[in-house]
Design a protein around this motif. Structure first.
Motif, mmCIF file in Angstrom:
data_model
loop_
_atom_site.group_PDB
_atom_site.id
_atom_site.type_symbol
_atom_site.label_atom_id
_atom_site.label_comp_id
_atom_site.label_asym_id
_atom_site.label_seq_id
_atom_site.Cartn_x
_atom_site.Cartn_y
_atom_site.Cartn_z
ATOM 1 N N LEU A 1 0.842 -1.199 0.000
ATOM 2 C CA LEU A 1 0.000 0.000 0.000
ATOM 3 C C LEU A 1 0.879 1.252 0.000
ATOM 4 N N TYR A 2 0.541 2.210 -0.838
ATOM 5 C CA TYR A 2 1.302 3.465 -0.795
ATOM 6 C C TYR A 2 0.679 4.454 0.192
ATOM 7 N N GLU A 3 -0.640 4.494 0.230
ATOM 8 C CA GLU A 3 -1.298 5.396 1.187
ATOM 9 C C GLU A 3 -2.670 4.840 1.543
ATOM 10 N N ASP A 4 -3.135 5.206 2.724
ATOM 11 C CA ASP A 4 -4.443 4.774 3.201
ATOM 12 C C ASP A 4 -4.795 5.607 4.430
ATOM 13 N N TYR A 5 -5.983 5.375 4.956
ATOM 14 C CA TYR A 5 -6.442 6.098 6.143
ATOM 15 C C TYR A 5 -6.711 5.134 7.292
ATOM 16 N N LEU A 6 -6.507 5.642 8.503
ATOM 17 C CA LEU A 6 -6.977 5.002 9.725
ATOM 18 C C LEU A 6 -7.976 5.940 10.394
ATOM 19 N N ARG A 7 -8.862 5.356 11.160
ATOM 20 C CA ARG A 7 -9.887 6.128 11.882
ATOM 21 C C ARG A 7 -10.667 7.039 10.928
ATOM 22 N N LYS A 8 -10.901 6.562 9.716
ATOM 23 C CA LYS A 8 -11.642 7.364 8.753
ATOM 24 C C LYS A 8 -13.053 7.613 9.275
ATOM 25 N N ASN A 9 -13.597 8.770 8.982
ATOM 26 C CA ASN A 9 -14.941 9.175 9.427
ATOM 27 C C ASN A 9 -15.047 9.276 10.941
ATOM 28 N N THR A 10 -13.919 9.556 11.605
ATOM 29 C CA THR A 10 -13.927 9.832 13.043
ATOM 30 C C THR A 10 -13.344 11.228 13.260
ATOM 31 N N LYS A 11 -13.279 11.620 14.513
ATOM 32 C CA LYS A 11 -12.702 12.927 14.842
ATOM 33 C C LYS A 11 -11.175 12.914 14.792
ATOM 34 N N LYS A 12 -10.586 11.691 14.670
ATOM 35 C CA LYS A 12 -9.124 11.586 14.657
ATOM 36 C C LYS A 12 -8.633 10.783 13.443
ATOM 37 N N PRO A 13 -8.972 11.221 12.225
ATOM 38 C CA PRO A 13 -8.477 10.473 11.058
ATOM 39 C C PRO A 13 -6.963 10.572 10.974
ATOM 40 N N PHE A 14 -6.349 9.525 10.446
ATOM 41 C CA PHE A 14 -4.881 9.527 10.317
ATOM 42 C C PHE A 14 -4.518 9.016 8.927
ATOM 43 N N TRP A 15 -3.750 9.814 8.217
ATOM 44 C CA TRP A 15 -3.348 9.483 6.854
ATOM 45 C C TRP A 15 -2.043 8.716 6.889
ATOM 46 N N LEU A 16 -2.058 7.507 6.350
ATOM 47 C CA LEU A 16 -0.860 6.686 6.288
ATOM 48 C C LEU A 16 -0.192 6.858 4.928
ATOM 49 N N VAL A 17 1.109 7.073 4.921
ATOM 50 C CA VAL A 17 1.885 7.122 3.688
ATOM 51 C C VAL A 17 3.067 6.184 3.854
ATOM 52 N N ASN A 18 3.311 5.347 2.860
ATOM 53 C CA ASN A 18 4.365 4.345 2.967
ATOM 54 C C ASN A 18 5.730 5.013 3.088
ATOM 55 N N THR A 19 6.515 4.549 4.034
ATOM 56 C CA THR A 19 7.864 5.085 4.212
ATOM 57 C C THR A 19 8.803 4.636 3.097
ATOM 58 N N ASN A 20 8.378 3.647 2.305
ATOM 59 C CA ASN A 20 9.163 3.165 1.162
ATOM 60 C C ASN A 20 8.575 3.761 -0.111
ATOM 61 N N LYS A 21 9.143 4.872 -0.580
ATOM 62 C CA LYS A 21 8.601 5.564 -1.758
ATOM 63 C C LYS A 21 8.769 4.752 -3.041
ATOM 64 N N LEU A 22 9.672 3.760 -3.040
ATOM 65 C CA LEU A 22 9.845 2.929 -4.226
ATOM 66 C C LEU A 22 8.596 2.104 -4.522
ATOM 67 N N ILE A 23 7.734 1.922 -3.536
ATOM 68 C CA ILE A 23 6.460 1.232 -3.759
ATOM 69 C C ILE A 23 5.701 1.900 -4.892
ATOM 70 N N ARG A 24 5.809 3.198 -4.955
ATOM 71 C CA ARG A 24 5.064 3.969 -5.956
ATOM 72 C C ARG A 24 5.795 4.040 -7.293
ATOM 73 N N PHE A 25 7.108 4.017 -7.254
ATOM 74 C CA PHE A 25 7.865 4.353 -8.462
ATOM 75 C C PHE A 25 8.609 3.177 -9.104
ATOM 76 N N TYR A 26 8.854 2.090 -8.377
ATOM 77 C CA TYR A 26 9.600 0.981 -8.971
ATOM 78 C C TYR A 26 8.633 -0.126 -9.383
ATOM 79 N N PRO A 27 8.593 -0.478 -10.677
ATOM 80 C CA PRO A 27 7.636 -1.486 -11.151
ATOM 81 C C PRO A 27 7.812 -2.831 -10.449
#
Length: 396
Positions: free
Chosen positions: A199-225
């Motif tokens: 996963l490159y990005e996703d949410y935790l606690r979506k639709n709550t008062k404390k949503p948290f946006w997750l972004v993968n610490t490994n950017k190659l997930i997005r750019f390396y085939p």
């Protein structure tokens, strides 16, 4: 009564576990240093365990958050064995909530599912989520760390010792690039893990008062085939580390670098390693998932015969541009005697080419096999003597 006392042979599904890195398969194939800035590095084929490049691969070093590869492995193993489930709610302790570094800011008493905690750990390297899972599985983080070290010994890791579940700096907390590759290979035997680590990005606690946006610490997930994991790491002591995996076609690779000076160099050198392997190698399918590999007898077992079945595809590494002759399949068995427990290693399957072992997989029991009682053993003896049919019952 007919079913209870029949002589029917029960065929049991067994696991083929490609987790052994045999010494005869290991070789430093690359002629140049693919990771000149790394303190240590290793590149291997996940299918066979063959090392394609290594540099100081057994040097014990602080791993930072690559520690979480072992934490993820123990969680995946527990889920596979039915000890816990993805939907289980976990209550966050004061200790877990106190973790610094990368975190999702869990609060004491908060409840979050195993699924969401695992996602937070795998994607954004959340230290608090890792400890929460460790406590849920082990009771305490300290007990979970014992489980981590027990697993390291089981895998034959010679240069690994853990002190915590998340990789925050601690005395006597170390591993090596080679050992990380072995852990990563074992983790990848649970295919679902890449649904999280990829996963490159996703949410935790979506639709709550404390949503948290997750972004993968490994950017190659997005750019390396083809890249879909596994884990980054950084502390001032460990520098920049990465255990990466990528798959193209049937070929899956694992590249590990430790002690890189910065993120840019870390990513460049991992890409260089993976590019080298994808450019020079391909893979040949030896067995498909579900193929029957062998049927063997278990001394004094109940049942007394088992069928060994591939629970995942098995592939052989092929170097491009080289003519490959035929290969031989060789089974090497341990002493097969009941009782046999789930997870016990029964032997290994080797692929031999030109007299050399080019691939090797462990054969592991997927279930319990009891020791036959006296009455069952007697019936089998009579069957062997008189060639009784398998459907004969107790009123013969």
């Amino acid at each position: 009564m007919l079913k209870k006392f029949s002589f029917a042979i029960i065929a049991l599904c067994m696991l083929v576990n490609p987790l052994l890195l045999p010494s005869k398969v290991q070789a430093k194939e690359a002629e140049t240093d693919l990771a000149p800035e790394a303190v240590s590095a290793v590149l291997l084929d996940a299918g066979t365990g063959k090392i394609l490049f290594e540099k100081n691969s057994h040097q014990a070093l602080p791993p930072a958050s690559i520690t979480k590869v072992m934490t993820m492995l123990l969680v995946m193993e527990a889920i596979d064995r039915g000890k816990i489930s993805w939907s289980d709610p976990v209550t966050i302790s004061e200790h877990a909530a106190s973790m610094g570094g990368s975190q999702i800011f869990l609060e004491q008493g908060e409840r979050m599912t195993v699924h969401d905690l695992f996602k937070a750990m795998a994607v954004s390297s959340a230290n608090d989520a890792a400890v929460a899972l460790a406590e849920y599985l082990g009771g305490t983080e300290q007990n979970f760390v014992r489980m981590m070290n027990d697993k390291a010994r089981e895998l034959g890791l010679k240069n690994t010792h853990f002190q915590n579940a998340n990789g925050l700096p601690a005395p006597d907390h170390y591993t090596s690039a080679y050992d990380i590759a072995v852990m990563s290979r074992e983790l990848l035997s649970y295919p679902k893990v890449t649904n999280y680590t990829g996963l490159y990005e996703d949410y935790l606690r979506k639709n709550t008062k404390k949503p948290f946006w997750l972004v993968n610490t490994n950017k190659l997930i997005r750019f390396y085939p083809g890249m879909d994991g596994l884990k980054t790491g950084y502390t001032s002591e460990a520098k920049y580390c990465l255990a990466a995996t990528a798959k193209r076609g049937n070929l899956r690779l694992i590249a590990v670098v430790m002690g890189e000076p910065d993120i840019k160099k870390r990513n460049q050198e991992v890409v260089s390693m993976l590019d080298y392997a994808f450019n020079h190698y391909t893979s040949k399918r030896i067995f498909n998932k579900g193929d029957i590999l062998a049927e063997i007898r278990i001394d004094k077992g109940n049942p007394d015969k088992i069928r060994i079945q591939a629970n995942q595809p098995l592939d052989m590494l092929i170097k491009k541009g080289i003519e490959h002759k035929g290969y031989e399949k060789r089974w090497i068995w341990n002493e097969l005697k009941a009782p046999i427990h789930k997870g016990d290693r029964l032997g290994k399957l080797q692929i031999v080419q030109d007299g050399n072992i080019v691939a090797e997989w462990n054969l592991v029991s997927s279930m319990e096999i009891e020791q036959a009682n006296l009455w069952t053993s007697l019936k089998r003896t009579l069957q062997d003597i008189f060639f009784l049919p398998n459907n004969v019952n107790s009123q013969m």
